[in-house]
Design a protein around this motif. Sequence first.
Motif, PDB file in Angstrom:
ATOM      1  N   ALA A   1       0.828  -1.199   0.000  1.00 46.24           N
ATOM      2  CA  ALA A   1       0.000   0.000   0.000  1.00 46.24           C
ATOM      3  C   ALA A   1       0.866   1.254   0.000  1.00 46.24           C
ATOM      4  O   ALA A   1       1.980   1.263   0.515  1.00 46.24           O
ATOM      5  N   MET A   2       0.309   2.311  -0.585  1.00 41.84           N
ATOM      6  CA  MET A   2       0.954   3.617  -0.579  1.00 41.84           C
ATOM      7  C   MET A   2       0.165   4.571   0.311  1.00 41.84           C
ATOM      8  O   MET A   2      -1.063   4.646   0.219  1.00 41.84           O
ATOM      9  N   GLY A   3       0.890   5.289   1.165  1.00 39.16           N
ATOM     10  CA  GLY A   3       0.286   6.381   1.919  1.00 39.16           C
ATOM     11  C   GLY A   3       0.737   7.707   1.329  1.00 39.16           C
ATOM     12  O   GLY A   3       1.684   7.758   0.537  1.00 39.16           O
ATOM     13  N   ILE A   4       0.048   8.775   1.690  1.00 37.96           N
ATOM     14  CA  ILE A   4       0.383  10.114   1.180  1.00 37.96           C
ATOM     15  C   ILE A   4       0.350  11.118   2.326  1.00 37.96           C
ATOM     16  O   ILE A   4      -0.632  11.177   3.080  1.00 37.96           O
ATOM     17  N   VAL A   5       1.439  11.878   2.446  1.00 36.25           N
ATOM     18  CA  VAL A   5       1.427  13.088   3.273  1.00 36.25           C
ATOM     19  C   VAL A   5       1.711  14.228   2.305  1.00 36.25           C
ATOM     20  O   VAL A   5       2.822  14.373   1.814  1.00 36.25           O
ATOM     21  N   PRO A   6       0.690  15.027   1.968  1.00 36.99           N
ATOM     22  CA  PRO A   6       0.838  16.004   0.886  1.00 36.99           C
ATOM     23  C   PRO A   6       1.725  17.188   1.250  1.00 36.99           C
ATOM     24  O   PRO A   6       1.506  17.856   2.260  1.00 36.99           O
ATOM     25  N   TYR A   7       2.724  17.423   0.391  1.00 37.26           N
ATOM     26  CA  TYR A   7       3.633  18.547   0.571  1.00 37.26           C
ATOM     27  C   TYR A   7       3.922  19.211  -0.773  1.00 37.26           C
ATOM     28  O   TYR A   7       4.960  19.846  -0.933  1.00 37.26           O
ATOM     29  N   GLY A   8       3.042  19.055  -1.752  1.00 33.23           N
ATOM     30  CA  GLY A   8       3.321  19.563  -3.083  1.00 33.23           C
ATOM     31  C   GLY A   8       2.761  20.944  -3.337  1.00 33.23           C
ATOM     32  O   GLY A   8       2.219  21.597  -2.436  1.00 33.23           O
ATOM     33  N   SER A   9       2.875  21.376  -4.594  1.00 35.17           N
ATOM     34  CA  SER A   9       2.329  22.676  -4.997  1.00 35.17           C
ATOM     35  C   SER A   9       0.830  22.620  -5.201  1.00 35.17           C
ATOM     36  O   SER A   9       0.118  23.585  -4.938  1.00 35.17           O
ATOM     37  N   GLY A  10       0.322  21.474  -5.703  1.00 36.33           N
ATOM     38  CA  GLY A  10      -1.108  21.361  -5.987  1.00 36.33           C
ATOM     39  C   GLY A  10      -1.802  20.244  -5.242  1.00 36.33           C
ATOM     40  O   GLY A  10      -2.952  20.363  -4.864  1.00 36.33           O
ATOM     41  N   ASN A  11      -1.100  19.107  -5.058  1.00 33.85           N
ATOM     42  CA  ASN A  11      -1.625  17.963  -4.305  1.00 33.85           C
ATOM     43  C   ASN A  11      -2.942  17.449  -4.865  1.00 33.85           C
ATOM     44  O   ASN A  11      -3.888  17.175  -4.132  1.00 33.85           O
ATOM     45  N   GLY A  12      -2.980  17.289  -6.195  1.00 35.86           N
ATOM     46  CA  GLY A  12      -4.221  16.895  -6.850  1.00 35.86           C
ATOM     47  C   GLY A  12      -4.734  15.539  -6.414  1.00 35.86           C
ATOM     48  O   GLY A  12      -5.920  15.385  -6.099  1.00 35.86           O
ATOM     49  N   LEU A  13      -3.871  14.526  -6.395  1.00 32.04           N
ATOM     50  CA  LEU A  13      -4.342  13.188  -6.032  1.00 32.04           C
ATOM     51  C   LEU A  13      -4.744  13.124  -4.568  1.00 32.04           C
ATOM     52  O   LEU A  13      -5.780  12.538  -4.228  1.00 32.04           O
ATOM     53  N   ALA A  14      -3.953  13.733  -3.696  1.00 29.73           N
ATOM     54  CA  ALA A  14      -4.286  13.730  -2.265  1.00 29.73           C
ATOM     55  C   ALA A  14      -5.641  14.396  -2.022  1.00 29.73           C
ATOM     56  O   ALA A  14      -6.453  13.898  -1.236  1.00 29.73           O
ATOM     57  N   ARG A  15      -5.896  15.503  -2.694  1.00 29.76           N
ATOM     58  CA  ARG A  15      -7.188  16.183  -2.532  1.00 29.76           C
ATOM     59  C   ARG A  15      -8.327  15.309  -3.034  1.00 29.76           C
ATOM     60  O   ARG A  15      -9.410  15.255  -2.425  1.00 29.76           O
ATOM     61  N   SER A  16      -8.104  14.608  -4.151  1.00 27.49           N
ATOM     62  CA  SER A  16      -9.153  13.745  -4.701  1.00 27.49           C
ATOM     63  C   SER A  16      -9.458  12.570  -3.782  1.00 27.49           C
ATOM     64  O   SER A  16     -10.565  12.034  -3.796  1.00 27.49           O
ATOM     65  N   LEU A  17      -8.468  12.172  -2.987  1.00 25.49           N
ATOM     66  CA  LEU A  17      -8.659  11.089  -2.017  1.00 25.49           C
ATOM     67  C   LEU A  17      -9.120  11.600  -0.656  1.00 25.49           C
ATOM     68  O   LEU A  17      -9.244  10.825   0.291  1.00 25.49           O
ATOM     69  N   ASN A  18      -9.343  12.916  -0.566  1.00 25.44           N
ATOM     70  CA  ASN A  18      -9.779  13.550   0.684  1.00 25.44           C
ATOM     71  C   ASN A  18      -8.781  13.366   1.820  1.00 25.44           C
ATOM     72  O   ASN A  18      -9.156  13.275   2.997  1.00 25.44           O
ATOM     73  N   ILE A  19      -7.508  13.314   1.458  1.00 24.15           N
ATOM     74  CA  ILE A  19      -6.448  13.254   2.471  1.00 24.15           C
ATOM     75  C   ILE A  19      -6.220  14.662   3.011  1.00 24.15           C
ATOM     76  O   ILE A  19      -6.157  15.616   2.232  1.00 24.15           O
ATOM     77  N   PRO A  20      -6.093  14.837   4.305  1.00 25.85           N
ATOM     78  CA  PRO A  20      -5.911  16.186   4.869  1.00 25.85           C
ATOM     79  C   PRO A  20      -4.671  16.869   4.316  1.00 25.85           C
ATOM     80  O   PRO A  20      -3.625  16.239   4.122  1.00 25.85           O
ATOM     81  N   MET A  21      -4.779  18.161   4.052  1.00 26.28           N
ATOM     82  CA  MET A  21      -3.645  18.933   3.559  1.00 26.28           C
ATOM     83  C   MET A  21      -2.649  19.264   4.676  1.00 26.28           C
ATOM     84  O   MET A  21      -1.486  19.523   4.413  1.00 26.28           O
ATOM     85  N   ASN A  22      -3.112  19.252   5.908  1.00 27.30           N
ATOM     86  CA  ASN A  22      -2.230  19.472   7.058  1.00 27.30           C
ATOM     87  C   ASN A  22      -1.438  18.202   7.330  1.00 27.30           C
ATOM     88  O   ASN A  22      -2.016  17.110   7.469  1.00 27.30           O
ATOM     89  N   GLU A  23      -0.107  18.302   7.413  1.00 29.03           N
ATOM     90  CA  GLU A  23       0.721  17.106   7.511  1.00 29.03           C
ATOM     91  C   GLU A  23       0.474  16.320   8.796  1.00 29.03           C
ATOM     92  O   GLU A  23       0.538  15.087   8.809  1.00 29.03           O
ATOM     93  N   ILE A  24       0.165  17.004   9.891  1.00 28.98           N
ATOM     94  CA  ILE A  24      -0.096  16.298  11.148  1.00 28.98           C
ATOM     95  C   ILE A  24      -1.368  15.461  11.033  1.00 28.98           C
ATOM     96  O   ILE A  24      -1.399  14.283  11.417  1.00 28.98           O
ATOM     97  N   ASN A  25      -2.408  16.042  10.445  1.00 32.38           N
ATOM     98  CA  ASN A  25      -3.654  15.296  10.268  1.00 32.38           C
ATOM     99  C   ASN A  25      -3.493  14.163   9.264  1.00 32.38           C
ATOM    100  O   ASN A  25      -4.133  13.106   9.392  1.00 32.38           O
ATOM    101  N   ALA A  26      -2.636  14.381   8.253  1.00 32.00           N
ATOM    102  CA  ALA A  26      -2.385  13.321   7.275  1.00 32.00           C
ATOM    103  C   ALA A  26      -1.642  12.152   7.926  1.00 32.00           C
ATOM    104  O   ALA A  26      -1.925  10.984   7.634  1.00 32.00           O
TER     105      ALA A  26
END
Length: 290
Positions: free
Chosen positions: A84-109
Amino acid sequence: MKKNILFVINPISGGKSKLNFAEKVFKYLNLNLFDPSFEFTQWHGHGIELTRKAVDDGFDIVVAVGGDGTINEIASVLEGTKLAMGIVPYGSGNGLARSLNIPMNEINAIKRLNDLKFQAVDSGLFNGRKFFNIAGVGFDALISARFAENVKRGLFGYLKTIFFEISAYKAQNYKIEIDGRLIEREAFMISLANSSQFGNNAHIAPFASLTDGFLDICIIKPFPVYKAFFLGIRMFTKSTHKCNFVEILSARNIKITRENVAEVHLDGEPIQMGLELNISIKPLSLIVLN
């Protein structure tokens, strides 16, 4: 049994410092469930090498700490496996993370990883190369190439690049074979959307789904430059399908023949390709933690 989890960290993604990232993981990750390790990428493509080694070393989960480009490197290795792959979003747009409803805040992610909720999602193939969010031909591929040269990341840098390039860009003629049906279009750009958005909640294909077994083909026809602003508004209000110069179709297999050799982009990463482009979907072939 604890799960061995590797965080692959892109130190420059999104222009944000990650020096204290491991500290946050040890504070907010459930250490009764996970045994964490960390690696920093040092060059383009290094995430692929690190993930291959993680597979060989018996890790259970690899987490992409970065943007869509970092995710692409890691997911390209994990796709088709049981890891499995996890995501902690740190990008400029974070398109896939947003589509998966992953929190943009790294602590919440990081906290979200503790839920151990797994989901299978589709992935795309583009002349044998994998993509997971959006691929593109035409203007957005040019912008990806220019943006990659820009030291200033983020939404402002992206919009600035668009502003400087849009007036000089010329639409091209394309032959597009969609599940065996041939159409011809003059297009400013063509997006192949596995998810609905580029990032920053700019939705190019509002009804695209990561789990439906289809790609949405979004064809942007030539338009007056002043209408670019209104197209932007449409993206941020999930209504691009209502534009009279936008055509959205769905397919499993797409063949695009274009007039000139140029860049394409896969999840925002520019790659030079030839005149003939073959794109397809692999249903539910990547396992993600979300």
